[in-house]
Design an enzyme around this catalytic site. Structure first.
Site, short mmCIF file in Angstrom:
data_model
loop_
_atom_site.label_atom_id
_atom_site.label_comp_id
_atom_site.label_asym_id
_atom_site.label_seq_id
_atom_site.Cartn_x
_atom_site.Cartn_y
_atom_site.Cartn_z
CE1 TYR A 108 -3.78 2.33 1.12
CE2 TYR A 108 -2.00 3.58 2.01
CZ TYR A 108 -3.39 3.65 1.60
OH TYR A 108 -4.02 4.67 1.82
CD GLU A 196 -6.17 4.39 -1.12
OE1 GLU A 196 -6.27 4.61 0.11
OE2 GLU A 196 -7.16 4.18 -1.74
#
Ligand code: ADP
Ligand code: MG
Length: 387
Positions: A108, A196
């Site tokens: 992530y 993101e």
């Protein structure tokens, strides 16, 4: 302004962020053709402004063009419900048909603005994929943060630190550093408020790729990115908010019963406060701006009148740059156009106030004139049915 995954990937690949090729499709036919052109395994992905698509059935693997067609047909037109869409879900109008890859590991990475520090921050977590919210809630120390200055970008040593934390060492280190620096460059150059990548994957072939991408561009910077205007997709935006945006009105719907039409954000905040102080909550925040035209005022008034929660309207105007007569004309035009079905309280002060009051008085519209803010708030709260 939120971008779809396929749009975000178009933007990011221009900065050198590696992504997989794909085509955006609106029909099953197009999905089949896209899969044929890409060759091999593909993934069909719902394009909506929300994450959590995988778990919600909006991301499907297809082994050949016929299966891509079938998966496309199933996803297009579905109502996708994920923790990020709310219980009503969103209608899928487009899918992205993209090459599949052999995933070795999922991580992530995200960049956002840390308002307290006044700097962009890169956040990275070894555990990528679909459960990042869980990790943030239960194991926040697993998330590494690196701040950087927009004019300097992310330094190589910072990028290496993140790569280490993700376990991307050896031959993957150089690729990861380039990846992260490109990401930070894109974030600054495109005035993003969020960027993101979840997941950032390492493939079995040893490539570092952005497999998913979520980008939001700061609306205040939209004028600097005219080329992104074509990416705007208001189909998931509340239609009233989209209408207000088109008229350049600052409008936020709220839960109360007093419709507020005000000029200037500070006065709008004060108006909401004073209504609340006197016992009723505002139905909206609406700032028509300092120099609003008659058309803008008319549209603003119509937006308030269309809200069934509104039990009474308070127009609170300080005519500094805005002139009270212009405001009065807008109110009269809108009330005539749509019909005024709730009580209206008006407090006007400032430039051309006499002329404004005269226009309202001669219009024949039923309204209550207030002499100051306290008076206006008390009157509008009473008109809306009291506390
Ligand atoms: P969301 O975050 O909305 O659920 P993602 O794009 O992150 O959507 O996809 C969810 C999961 O599906 C990923 O974590 C990954 O495991 C898998 N996936 C997505 N795209 C691909 C792809 N091109 N090839 C292989 N697997 C994929
Ligand atoms: Mg994702």
């Amino acid at each position: 302004m939120k971008l779809h995954e396929y749009q975000a990937k178009e933007v990011l690949s221009k900065f050198g962020v590696p992504t997989l090729p794909g085509f955006v499709c609106t029909t099953a036919d197009e999905c089949e053709k896209a899969a044929t052109d890409l060759g091999g395994l593909v993934v069909v992905k719902a394009q909506v402004h929300a994450g959590g698509r995988g778990k919600a059935g909006g991301v499907k693997l297809a082994k050949d063009p016929a299966e891509a067609r079938a998966k496309g047909a199933a996803i297009l037109g579905m109502t996708l419900i994920s923790p990020q869409t709310g219980p009503e879900g969103v209608l899928v109008r487009k899918v992205f048909v993209t090459s599949a890859c052999d995933i070795e590991r999922e991580h992530y990475v995200a960049i956002t603005l840390d308002r307290a520090k006044g700097l962009p921050v890169v956040m990275a977590c070894k555990e990528g994929g679909v459960e990042i919210e869980e990790i943030a809630a239960h194991n926040p120390s697993a998330i590494l943060r690196e701040y950087f200055r927009p004019d300097e970008g992310l330094f190589a040593f910072q990028a290496r630190k993140i790569a280490f934390a993700l376990g991307l060492t050896g031959p993957l280190m150089g690729e990861t550093v380039k990846f992260l620096q490109a990401l930070c460059k894109a974030f600054v150059a495109r005035d993003c408020s969020l960027l993101e990548i979840n997941p950032l994957v390492v493939t079995k072939q040893g490539k570092v790729i952005a497999l998913d991408a979520k980008v939001a561009v700061d609306e205040n910077a939209e004028y600097r990115h005219k080329d992104l205007a074509a990416y705007r997709d208001d189909s998931e935006t509340d239609p009233v908010e989209a209408r207000a945006k088109a008229m350049d009105l600052a409008y936020i719907p709220l839960d109360g019963s007093i419709g507020c039409l005000v000029n200037g954000a500070g006065l709008a905040m004060a108006t909401m406060d004073i209504c609340k102080f006197h016992g009723a909550a505002p139905a909206n925040f609406l700032d028509v701006g300092g120099g609003a035209s008659r058309e803008k005022v008319t549209e603003a008034f119509k937006i308030i009148l269309a809200d069934p929660k509104v039990k009474a309207i308070l127009v609170n105007i300080f005519g500094g740059i805005m002139k009270c007569d212009v405001l009065a004309e807008g109110v009269v035009a809108a009330a005539r156009d749509v019909g005024l079905n709730v009580p209206l309280v008006v407090r006007l002060e400032g430039t051309n106030v006499e002329r404004g009051r005269q226009i309202l008085a001669e219009s024949g519209i039923r309204l209550v004139v207030a002499k100051d803010m306290t008076d206006a708030a008390q009157k509008v709260v009473a008109a809306a049915g009291g506390k």
